[in-house]
Design an enzyme around this catalytic site. Structure first.
Site, PDB file in Angstrom:
ATOM      1  N   SER A 296       0.866  -1.241  -0.020  1.00 55.29           N
ATOM      2  CA  SER A 296      -0.072  -0.106   0.025  1.00 55.29           C
ATOM      3  C   SER A 296       0.712   1.382  -0.170  1.00 55.29           C
ATOM      4  O   SER A 296       1.643   1.538  -0.950  1.00 55.29           O
ATOM      5  CB  SER A 296      -1.026   0.088   1.174  1.00 55.29           C
ATOM      6  OG  SER A 296      -1.931   0.804   1.087  1.00 55.29           O
ATOM      7  N   ASP A 382      -9.115  -4.988  -5.322  1.00 53.71           N
ATOM      8  CA  ASP A 382      -8.635  -4.010  -4.379  1.00 53.71           C
ATOM      9  C   ASP A 382      -9.349  -2.654  -4.913  1.00 53.71           C
ATOM     10  O   ASP A 382      -9.319  -1.881  -6.122  1.00 53.71           O
ATOM     11  CB  ASP A 382      -7.319  -3.869  -4.384  1.00 53.71           C
ATOM     12  CG  ASP A 382      -6.497  -3.091  -3.414  1.00 53.71           C
ATOM     13  OD1 ASP A 382      -7.351  -2.010  -2.673  1.00 53.71           O
ATOM     14  OD2 ASP A 382      -5.409  -3.308  -3.049  1.00 53.71           O
ATOM     15  N   HIS A 411      -7.597  -5.761  -0.543  1.00 50.60           N
ATOM     16  CA  HIS A 411      -6.365  -4.841  -0.140  1.00 50.60           C
ATOM     17  C   HIS A 411      -5.525  -5.570   1.002  1.00 50.60           C
ATOM     18  O   HIS A 411      -5.408  -5.035   1.949  1.00 50.60           O
ATOM     19  CB  HIS A 411      -6.835  -3.502   0.475  1.00 50.60           C
ATOM     20  CG  HIS A 411      -5.776  -2.648   0.618  1.00 50.60           C
ATOM     21  ND1 HIS A 411      -5.206  -2.116  -0.522  1.00 50.60           N
ATOM     22  CD2 HIS A 411      -5.329  -1.768   1.584  1.00 50.60           C
ATOM     23  CE1 HIS A 411      -4.081  -1.140  -0.103  1.00 50.60           C
ATOM     24  NE2 HIS A 411      -4.201  -1.064   1.182  1.00 50.60           N
TER      25      HIS A 411
END
Length: 430
Positions: A296, A382, A411
């Site tokens: 991320s 995601d 995610h």
């Protein structure tokens, strides 16, 4: 007496019945599959999803299923309904005339319980091109920035952390100066406690203002690991201080976004480079292997660091944020943090200025400059770091790359993929 015996008998029946109820057993079991096993399609193709569902072990019959579909992170442009027949139903996803991803969300109800699932499919994903501008003076800007930072001391604080140390791992807390204004980042350095030389690995954090703990998994695999935070917050900060910083920093990714020389992430990116310099100064470093990995925001910072530091030998980035953030301005998904996705998103900011500044900070433009081998992973489903934005990054990388796609993941990463990345990094250090 008869009433007492009757009551005891009734309670016994209730107890037996209760014991025979299978706690946690799902009544409905269903699966959604695309008609292409890998969920990849060419532009113009019209995918269909097959939904197979059972209720109590029998195929659903006559149950109404609703669906809606649209382009990645956009509003649905296709809606409809169908009915389960012998446990199966099929729904369309629609198509695309340009490379990208589409989602299809299905929902149905059985015995008062609702069931939903979202599936995304790719259309010529390897042809997705970024939307963010690539500033002509990008390299000059970062060369000058890092040249200034290089004059700073490597550390201003090094503290032994017995609470995070053991027979296998020695842990330090370090503070790294990263700009002339006194900005800094903190981190935990975990060193395998075996008297040997080891590769070094920077592990930048995901987004948010939160407590960061040492990452022992990499140290146990033989890496000297720098687990960092990005807000200049001591690793041993109190809960009250963390809460206060979280309130104070808010949407830090918008801080000074109209000024490339004062934007929030300038200090962060510089701090990542300085953290690598510090790792390479350790006597326990093997003198040759340097890597960076994260997911991320940490995936974004991994790619940025790999592009900015010439000594990086490998990068493993999972679903990187800050990727092609200008996407929403041209009607398609942009990367986290969904910058200016809606009309009321920070209206006080001049969008043109902000997006011009982001050209110097968007992960796409760092990915263009990566020269070391990379391992990249993302999930089609995601919605935090949409696959459209991640693929825009991966597609501009010319260096050797391993790309692992997981159509079913959101995610997060599968443990198996995480371990695959570790094995890949270790193989480069042999």
């Amino acid at each position: 007496m008869k009433r007492l015996l009757l009551l005891v008998a009734m309670l016994g029946c209730v107890a037996v019945a209760t014991a025979q109820v299978k706690a946690g057993a799902p009544y409905v079991d269903f699966m959604v599959l695309a008609d292409h096993a890998d969920c990849h399609y060419r532009i113009g193709e019209e995918p269909r999803l097959k939904i197979m569902a059972k209720g109590g072990g029998a195929g659903l019959e006559g149950v109404r299923l609703h669906y809606e579909a649209g382009n990645d992170r956009m509003e649905a442009d296709l809606k409809g309904a169908t009915t389960f027949l012998r446990g199966e139903a099929q729904v369309p996803v629609g198509t695309m005339t340009v490379p990208g991803f589409r989602f299809c969300k299905i929902r149905f109800e059985v015995k008062g319980e609702s069931y939903t699932e979202t599936v995304k499919v790719a259309f010529s994903a390897k042809d997705i091109e970024p939307t963010i501008s690539n500033p002509i003076d990008f390299d000059i800007f970062w060369k000058q920035t890092l040249k200034k930072a290089a004059k700073l001391p490597l550390t201003s604080e090094v503290v032994e952390m017995p609470a995070w140390s053991n027979d296998q791992i020695r842990t330090l807390m370090v503070r790294i100066p990263c700009d002339e204004e006194g900005g800094s980042i903190y981190g935990y350095v975990s060193i395998p406690n075996d008297g040997k030389k080891h590769p070094v690995l920077l592990v930048p954090p995901g987004a948010g203002v939160k407590r960061v703990n040492p990452s022992e998994i990499y140290a146990k695999e033989g890496f000297i690991t720098f687990t960092m935070e990005i807000h200049g917050m001591p690793m041993d900060a109190s809960d009250e201080q963390i809460a206060a910083d979280k309130e104070r920093l808010g949407d830090y990714w918008y801080t000074n976004i109209e000024d490339r020389d004062d934007y929030y992430y300038k200090r962060v990116y510089t701090g990542c480079v300085r953290a690598i310099d510090y790792l390479m100064s350790l006597p326990e470093w093997d003198g040759k292997n340097v890597g960076v990995t994260g997911g991320s925001q940490g995936g974004a910072l991994s790619i940025v660091t790999a592009a900015l530091h010439p000594e990086i030998d490998f990068v493993a980035a999972f679903y990187p944020a800050l990727s092609d953030v200008s996407g929403y301005q041209v009607g398609r998904a942009g990367g986290w943090p969904r910058m200016f996705a809606t009309a009321d998103d920070h209206p006080e900011i001049d969008r043109k200025k902000a997006l011009r500044v982001m050209g110097y900070y968007d992960v796409v433009n760092f990915a263009r400059r990566i020269e070391c081998p990379g391992f990249y992973n993302y999930g089609f489903n995601d919605n935090t770091c949409p696959p459209t934005s991640v693929r825009a990054v991966i597609n501009v990388i010319d260096a050797p790359k391993e790309v692992v796609e997981n159509p079913a993941s959101y995610h997060w990463r599968y443990r198996e993929v995480h371990m695959e990345a570790i094995a890949w990094m270790k193989s480069l250090c042999e």
